[in-house]
Design a protein around this motif. Structure first.
Motif, PDB file in Angstrom:
ATOM      1  N   LEU A   8       0.832  -1.206   0.000  1.00  0.00           N
ATOM      2  CA  LEU A   8       0.000   0.000   0.000  1.00  0.00           C
ATOM      3  C   LEU A   8       0.867   1.257   0.000  1.00  0.00           C
ATOM      4  N   LEU A   9       1.888   1.279   0.837  1.00  0.00           N
ATOM      5  CA  LEU A   9       2.769   2.448   0.904  1.00  0.00           C
ATOM      6  C   LEU A   9       3.472   2.695  -0.427  1.00  0.00           C
ATOM      7  N   ARG A  10       3.901   1.637  -1.084  1.00  0.00           N
ATOM      8  CA  ARG A  10       4.560   1.802  -2.388  1.00  0.00           C
ATOM      9  C   ARG A  10       3.593   2.359  -3.436  1.00  0.00           C
ATOM     10  N   LEU A  11       2.346   1.916  -3.385  1.00  0.00           N
ATOM     11  CA  LEU A  11       1.352   2.420  -4.341  1.00  0.00           C
ATOM     12  C   LEU A  11       1.099   3.911  -4.147  1.00  0.00           C
ATOM     13  N   ILE A  12       0.875   4.331  -2.912  1.00  0.00           N
ATOM     14  CA  ILE A  12       0.554   5.749  -2.700  1.00  0.00           C
ATOM     15  C   ILE A  12       1.792   6.641  -2.743  1.00  0.00           C
ATOM     16  N   GLU A  13       2.970   6.047  -2.570  1.00  0.00           N
ATOM     17  CA  GLU A  13       4.190   6.841  -2.723  1.00  0.00           C
ATOM     18  C   GLU A  13       4.339   7.284  -4.174  1.00  0.00           C
ATOM     19  N   LYS A  14       3.989   6.414  -5.115  1.00  0.00           N
ATOM     20  CA  LYS A  14       4.073   6.742  -6.534  1.00  0.00           C
ATOM     21  C   LYS A  14       2.965   7.698  -6.956  1.00  0.00           C
ATOM     22  N   ASN A  15       1.782   7.560  -6.337  1.00  0.00           N
ATOM     23  CA  ASN A  15       0.649   8.402  -6.706  1.00  0.00           C
ATOM     24  C   ASN A  15      -0.277   8.556  -5.501  1.00  0.00           C
ATOM     25  N   ALA A  16      -0.097   9.637  -4.770  1.00  0.00           N
ATOM     26  CA  ALA A  16      -0.903   9.886  -3.565  1.00  0.00           C
ATOM     27  C   ALA A  16      -2.360  10.180  -3.913  1.00  0.00           C
ATOM     28  N   ASN A  17      -2.638  10.379  -5.186  1.00  0.00           N
ATOM     29  CA  ASN A  17      -3.985  10.725  -5.635  1.00  0.00           C
ATOM     30  C   ASN A  17      -4.819   9.490  -6.006  1.00  0.00           C
ATOM     31  N   LEU A  18      -4.263   8.303  -5.824  1.00  0.00           N
ATOM     32  CA  LEU A  18      -5.010   7.084  -6.146  1.00  0.00           C
ATOM     33  C   LEU A  18      -6.268   6.977  -5.285  1.00  0.00           C
ATOM     34  N   GLU A  19      -7.356   6.664  -5.906  1.00  0.00           N
ATOM     35  CA  GLU A  19      -8.605   6.491  -5.164  1.00  0.00           C
ATOM     36  C   GLU A  19      -8.578   5.153  -4.427  1.00  0.00           C
ATOM     37  N   VAL A  20      -9.250   5.107  -3.295  1.00  0.00           N
ATOM     38  CA  VAL A  20      -9.283   3.908  -2.461  1.00  0.00           C
ATOM     39  C   VAL A  20      -9.796   2.717  -3.265  1.00  0.00           C
ATOM     40  N   GLU A  21     -10.770   2.950  -4.125  1.00  0.00           N
ATOM     41  CA  GLU A  21     -11.329   1.871  -4.943  1.00  0.00           C
ATOM     42  C   GLU A  21     -10.270   1.264  -5.855  1.00  0.00           C
ATOM     43  N   LYS A  22      -9.445   2.123  -6.447  1.00  0.00           N
ATOM     44  CA  LYS A  22      -8.383   1.667  -7.357  1.00  0.00           C
ATOM     45  C   LYS A  22      -7.320   0.893  -6.572  1.00  0.00           C
ATOM     46  N   ILE A  23      -6.954   1.409  -5.394  1.00  0.00           N
ATOM     47  CA  ILE A  23      -5.975   0.723  -4.544  1.00  0.00           C
ATOM     48  C   ILE A  23      -6.489  -0.668  -4.167  1.00  0.00           C
ATOM     49  N   ALA A  24      -7.763  -0.730  -3.781  1.00  0.00           N
ATOM     50  CA  ALA A  24      -8.370  -2.012  -3.391  1.00  0.00           C
ATOM     51  C   ALA A  24      -8.292  -3.007  -4.542  1.00  0.00           C
ATOM     52  N   VAL A  34      -8.802  -1.561   2.793  1.00  0.00           N
ATOM     53  CA  VAL A  34      -7.820  -0.546   2.403  1.00  0.00           C
ATOM     54  C   VAL A  34      -7.979   0.708   3.267  1.00  0.00           C
ATOM     55  N   ARG A  35      -9.214   1.141   3.491  1.00  0.00           N
ATOM     56  CA  ARG A  35      -9.444   2.320   4.347  1.00  0.00           C
ATOM     57  C   ARG A  35      -8.904   2.086   5.752  1.00  0.00           C
ATOM     58  N   GLU A  36      -9.155   0.894   6.301  1.00  0.00           N
ATOM     59  CA  GLU A  36      -8.675   0.555   7.637  1.00  0.00           C
ATOM     60  C   GLU A  36      -7.143   0.543   7.674  1.00  0.00           C
ATOM     61  N   LEU A  37      -6.536  -0.014   6.645  1.00  0.00           N
ATOM     62  CA  LEU A  37      -5.085  -0.065   6.559  1.00  0.00           C
ATOM     63  C   LEU A  37      -4.492   1.347   6.465  1.00  0.00           C
ATOM     64  N   LEU A  38      -5.096   2.198   5.660  1.00  0.00           N
ATOM     65  CA  LEU A  38      -4.657   3.595   5.564  1.00  0.00           C
ATOM     66  C   LEU A  38      -4.755   4.298   6.913  1.00  0.00           C
ATOM     67  N   ASN A  39      -5.870   4.105   7.608  1.00  0.00           N
ATOM     68  CA  ASN A  39      -6.054   4.721   8.934  1.00  0.00           C
ATOM     69  C   ASN A  39      -4.983   4.244   9.914  1.00  0.00           C
ATOM     70  N   GLN A  40      -4.708   2.940   9.908  1.00  0.00           N
ATOM     71  CA  GLN A  40      -3.692   2.384  10.808  1.00  0.00           C
ATOM     72  C   GLN A  40      -2.310   2.984  10.517  1.00  0.00           C
ATOM     73  N   LEU A  41      -1.973   3.090   9.226  1.00  0.00           N
ATOM     74  CA  LEU A  41      -0.678   3.630   8.841  1.00  0.00           C
ATOM     75  C   LEU A  41      -0.554   5.114   9.188  1.00  0.00           C
ATOM     76  N   GLU A  42      -1.658   5.844   9.090  1.00  0.00           N
ATOM     77  CA  GLU A  42      -1.657   7.253   9.492  1.00  0.00           C
ATOM     78  C   GLU A  42      -1.504   7.382  11.003  1.00  0.00           C
ATOM     79  N   GLU A  43      -2.192   6.533  11.762  1.00  0.00           N
ATOM     80  CA  GLU A  43      -2.088   6.561  13.224  1.00  0.00           C
ATOM     81  C   GLU A  43      -0.688   6.200  13.701  1.00  0.00           C
ATOM     82  N   LYS A  44      -0.029   5.249  13.009  1.00  0.00           N
ATOM     83  CA  LYS A  44       1.333   4.837  13.354  1.00  0.00           C
ATOM     84  C   LYS A  44       2.368   5.853  12.878  1.00  0.00           C
TER      85      LYS A  44
END
Length: 165
Positions: A8-24, A34-44
């Protein structure tokens, strides 16, 4: 760190504008996962923010001036370079600070409207700090690539000089 998190981090590092649906879809996960994973990574604090790279030369008449300043400092007893770096990165003109190996201790990226503005910052604020021993300033003349993105690559024509006997 888990494999899913790194993917997930590698995907959004290349394009922070990716929609959650596309990432999923790319990860083979549900949107909720994916939303839960993003929230966890932001909290950490693994995700510190989302940014966009803009070529300001194409937007503004006068581009900002950037300087890389090599700084030699005396580290503070008990905390090393951390306190000095913190004091420096708190200035609004400073965009980045790195602890470096080599002849200088810190590399500081500074932005301003003019070279004079940056010069004033260095002479009046940066070099006057007690722990700063010396500075060397390098002004950025042209950007070719930043954060893995090639800039000013408008046309793909082969620009090599033809050499013939």
């Amino acid at each position: 760190m888990k494999e899913n998190e790194i993917e997930l981090l590698r995907l959004i590092e290349k394009n922070a504008n990716l929609e959650v649906e596309k990432i999923a879809k790319l990860m083979g996960k549900s949107i909720e996962e994916v939303r839960e994973l993003l929230n966890q990574l932001e909290e950490k604090k693994a995700i510190l923010g989302y940014s966009t790279l803009i070529d300001w030369a194409k937007v503004l008449d006068g581009e900002e001036v950037t300087a890389m300043v090599d700084v030699k400092v005396t580290p503070a007893r008990g905390v090393g370079f951390d306190k000095v770096a913190e004091r420096i990165y708190r200035f609004p003109e400073v965009k980045a600070v790195y602890l470096m190996s080599g002849a200088y201790d810190l590399s500081v990226s500074v932005k301003g409207k003019t070279m004079t503005e940056i010069g004033n910052f260095i002479s009046e604020k940066l070099s006057t700090l007690d722990s700063v021993l010396s500075t060397t300033t390098h002004f950025v003349l042209k950007r070719y690539k930043h954060d893995g993105i090639i800039l000013h690559d408008d046309d793909d024509d082969d620009k090599r000089i033809v050499v013939s006997p």
